[in-house]
Write an enzyme that holds these catalytic residues in place. Structure first.
Site, PDB file in Angstrom:
ATOM      1  N   HIS A   8       0.839  -1.214   0.000  1.00  0.00           N
ATOM      2  CA  HIS A   8       0.000   0.000   0.000  1.00  0.00           C
ATOM      3  C   HIS A   8       0.868   1.256   0.000  1.00  0.00           C
ATOM      4  CE1 HIS A   8      -4.030   1.846   1.241  1.00  0.00           C
ATOM      5  NE2 HIS A   8      -3.192   2.873   1.227  1.00  0.00           N
ATOM      6  N   GLU A 188     -10.837   3.722   7.367  1.00  0.00           N
ATOM      7  CA  GLU A 188      -9.754   4.622   7.796  1.00  0.00           C
ATOM      8  C   GLU A 188     -10.425   5.775   8.551  1.00  0.00           C
ATOM      9  OE1 GLU A 188      -7.883   6.794   4.613  1.00  0.00           O
ATOM     10  OE2 GLU A 188      -6.079   7.241   5.772  1.00  0.00           O
ATOM     11  N   ASP A 267       1.819   7.142   2.261  1.00  0.00           N
ATOM     12  CA  ASP A 267       2.395   8.329   1.592  1.00  0.00           C
ATOM     13  C   ASP A 267       3.578   8.799   2.442  1.00  0.00           C
ATOM     14  OD1 ASP A 267      -0.040   8.866  -0.323  1.00  0.00           O
ATOM     15  OD2 ASP A 267      -0.913   8.723   1.677  1.00  0.00           O
TER      16      ASP A 267
END
Ligand code: ADE
Ligand code: ZN
Length: 324
Positions: A8, A188, A267
């Protein structure tokens, strides 16, 4: 630096701030508000993150930009022991769902990835949920057209509060029919019902995050029984305030309850993290040892959207790395 599998990672979200700054300078694009005082990306809550992310991504426009980005990201990932990675990229950002442009971007990423030794990559086109279901269809068509040995999955990220998973069923069916593995961001910022809806309406093999399933133990049992794999990004969750510290994160509880969990960075420059830092923090918080790290990496390899020969090779490398 043991071998790791990362499922991911957002390609645009993994861009080093220096590369984004350099491209903005070359193209004379104004990125006011994108950078923090420390030179990294500006921080804030999830909505702010999405805005900064989209602004930073706007400098990535050409195949050559994607090639540069790919080399920079792969080298960093490899430095943290990743031997196999899957990377999300959205046809809706740089390519604006234009098939020819998207093909050029995929080719650029594949060629650049082929040129970096010691790490293998697959690509997962994703739609951006808050761009809506119609725009997602264009992205799904791009994904389906490029499906093959390199483009192997399909996913959805973006604002989980925008629309319902079922709104995107056409796109997910289109991708599934093209043979792509299915993953979706859910659980999330959305709670258990969001995860249930994603499971019922989109039938993913994997869920991006999924961690708020812990609020409903019947749902946790369902995930465990159905073997749905969670792409957990602990540092991202803590950074964005889903949990206030790693010790309060449910990854260990989910694992002990039989849910298949894996670890990724999401990220990394945005969240000031990397795979080494994630593993060290998990060791500190939950006393995870090499046995647990081997287990989560085996889970990741088994859930990877790759061919069986690649999977067998990965499992072998993991065995050698984590058991000696
Ligand atoms: N896109 C990039 N990072 C994301 C995240 N953490 N959640 C949803 N969409 C994203
Ligand atoms: Zn993500």
């Amino acid at each position: 630096m043991s071998a790791k599998v990362e499922l991911h990672l957002h390609l645009e979200g993994a861009a080093p701030p220096d590369l984004i700054r350099q491209l903005a300078g070359e193209k004379k694009i104004d990125l006011t508000g994108v950078f923090a005082e420390d030179g990294g990306f500006a921080t804030g809550d999830f909505q702010r993150f999405l805005k900064v992310y989209e602004a930073a991504s706007s400098v990535l426009t050409t195949p050559e930009d994607y090639a540069r980005l790919t080399r920079a990201v792969l080298e960093r990932q490899r430095d943290h022991g990743v031997i196999y990675g899957e990377v999300f990229a959205s046809p809706q950002l740089a390519a604006k769902n234009d098939m020819a442009a998207w093909r050029d971007h995929v080719d650029a990423v594949r060629e650049a990835a082929d040129g970096v030794d010691g790490i293998e990559w697959r690509m997962i086109p994703t739609c951006v949920r808050h761009f809506g279901p119609d725009d997602a269809k264009g992205a799904a068509r791009c994904a389906a057209e490029t499906a093959g040995s390199f483009v192997t999955g399909w996913g959805m990220g973006g604002d989980e509060g925008a629309g319902k998973p079922g709104d995107f069923a056409w796109s997910f069916d289109c991708a599934r029919e093209a043979g792509l593995g299915i993953t979706v961001h859910s659980g999330e910022f959305g709670g258990p019902q969001s995860v249930r809806d994603a499971l019922d309406d989109l039938r993913p093999a994997r869920i991006g995050h999924g961690v708020r399933a812990i609020e409903d133990l019947a749902l946790v049992d369902r995930l465990a029984e159905d073997g749905v794999v969670l792409e957990v990004c602990p540092g991202s969750n803590v950074y964005l305030g889903v949990f206030d510290r790693l010790r309060a994160h449910p990854i260990e509880d989910l694992r002990r309850r039989g849910v298949r969990v894996t670890v990724s960075t999401d990220d990394p420059p945005f969240f000031r993290t990397n795979m080494t830092a994630e593993y060290e923090a998990l060791h500190e918080a939950f006393d995870w040892d090499d046995g647990v790290f081997h287990e989560i990496n085996r889970t990741a390899a088994r859930a990877a959207f790759c061919d069986e020969a690649t999977r067998a090779g990965l499992l072998k490398k993991l065995e050698a790395a984590w058991t000696t």
